[in-house]
Design a protein around this motif. Sequence first.
Motif: not given
Length: 396
Positions: A70-72, A81-90, A92-95, A119-121
Motif C-alpha cells: 500500500x505504501x509503495x 504519509x501520516x505516521x503515529x508510531x515508531x513501527x509506522x516510521x520503520x 515507511x523508512x524500510x520502503x 532520527x528518520x527525518x
Amino acid sequence: MAALAPITHFDVCNGLVIEKPQAEQLVAQFGSPLMVLDCDLIRTQYRALQSALPNVDLHYALKPLPHPAVVTTLLAEGAYFDLATNGEVDLVQSVGVPSERTIQTHPIKRDIDISHALAYGCNVFVVDNLNEVEKFEKYKDQVELLVRVSFPNPEVLADLSKKFGCLPEDAVTLIQHAFELGIRIKGLSFHVGSQTKSGVKYADAISKCHHIMMAVINAGLPALSTLDIGGGFPVKYTPEVPNIADFCAPIRDALAKLPETVRVIAEPGRFIVATAVTNIASVMGQAVRGGKTWYYLDDGLYGSFSGLMFDEAKYQIDSALTTGERFMSVLAGPTCDSIDVIREEIMLPKLENGDLIISTMMGAYTSCTATDFNFFKRATTVVLNETAVNELIVSA
C-alpha cells in the motif's frame, strides 16, 4: 506458478469482487484463509479523493492497513504519509519513503517517539496540550508543531475529538506558550471522526480554524501556514453513502475562503484501502442448531473479521457458490470462543466442507487488528497489481 485467470471487477458498494474459479485457484496456490489486496483499487480511491480535494496534499494514515504494498503504491502516486508510531516510521523508512513526505500525528508521545521520528527525518508533530508542547522544548531547533483542535461529532461511531484535541478557545494560549518556549507552531489540525456522514462537519471546523488563525495574527504571533483537516472520509459500505465528489463539495467551498498562503493537508486512511481487500475463507465444518446450519470458517472475529467487534464496517459476505436454493444460515469463526460468530442470519446455499466464503470491502481495520488467538494462523495476504496486472506477491 500457474498463470492466474483474470480475477477482478470492481463495484463501488462491493469492492474487489473475486469469482468462484479464481477464488478456488488462489486457495489452491496459497491456502486459506486469504486477504487479497488489489493495488489498482488503492490507486482508484487515491485518485478519486485527490480529484475531490484537488488542492489538498493527501497523507495516507497507515493505521487501517499498514502494508508495504500500500505504501509503495501510494508513494508512486505522489502521496504523503501520516505516521503515529515508531513501527509506522520503520515501515515507511524500510520502503524508501522520503522523510519530508511524512508527519507524526499522535497527540501524545514519549520522548523515544519524538527522537525516533527525528532520527528518520520526520520533524512535523501534533500536540494538543501544554504538557505535550513542553516535551519539545529541547528539540525546538528541529521541530515544527501542529496544534490539534477538538470539534466533537456525536454522529460518528469513533468521535476522535472525545480523546484528543484542545478546545478552540484554548488554542491561542497554547500557541502563545509554545512561542515563549521558542518552539515554532506550523499550523492547526483536527479530525471530525471516522466514517463521517457529512462534509459540512469539515466545513464548520475549517471555518473555526480560520478564526483561530486570524486570532493568532491579532495576538501578534507568527501567522500559521498549514491546516490539517484529518481523515474520516466515508466509504460506500452501503449505497446511501454519497460519492466522494459530492461529499467534499462543502469542504472545497470552505477551503476556498482560506488565505492562499495556507497549505492544506488531509489524513485519509479507510477511504483509501477499504475497497481494496477481499477475504476468502473456507468452511471447516458444519452443524444444524436451532433449525439453521452453522458453517464454521477458518477465519473469524479474532482474525480478519476483528473489525466487527468495534468498527462500523459492513462487509459484503456471500458464498463463492451462487447457485441453488438458499437457506437461513450462521457463519462462525474457528476459535473455541462462543462470541466468535461472523453473521447470525445469512441466506446461503447448501455448502460442503471446503467450500469458500468471499467477503469484500475488508481493507480497513481487519488484518491490522487480527490476532493469533487459539493459535489459529492469521490470513495470508496476496497482493495483486503492485507492479503489473496479475503479478502476485504473498506475505504471511
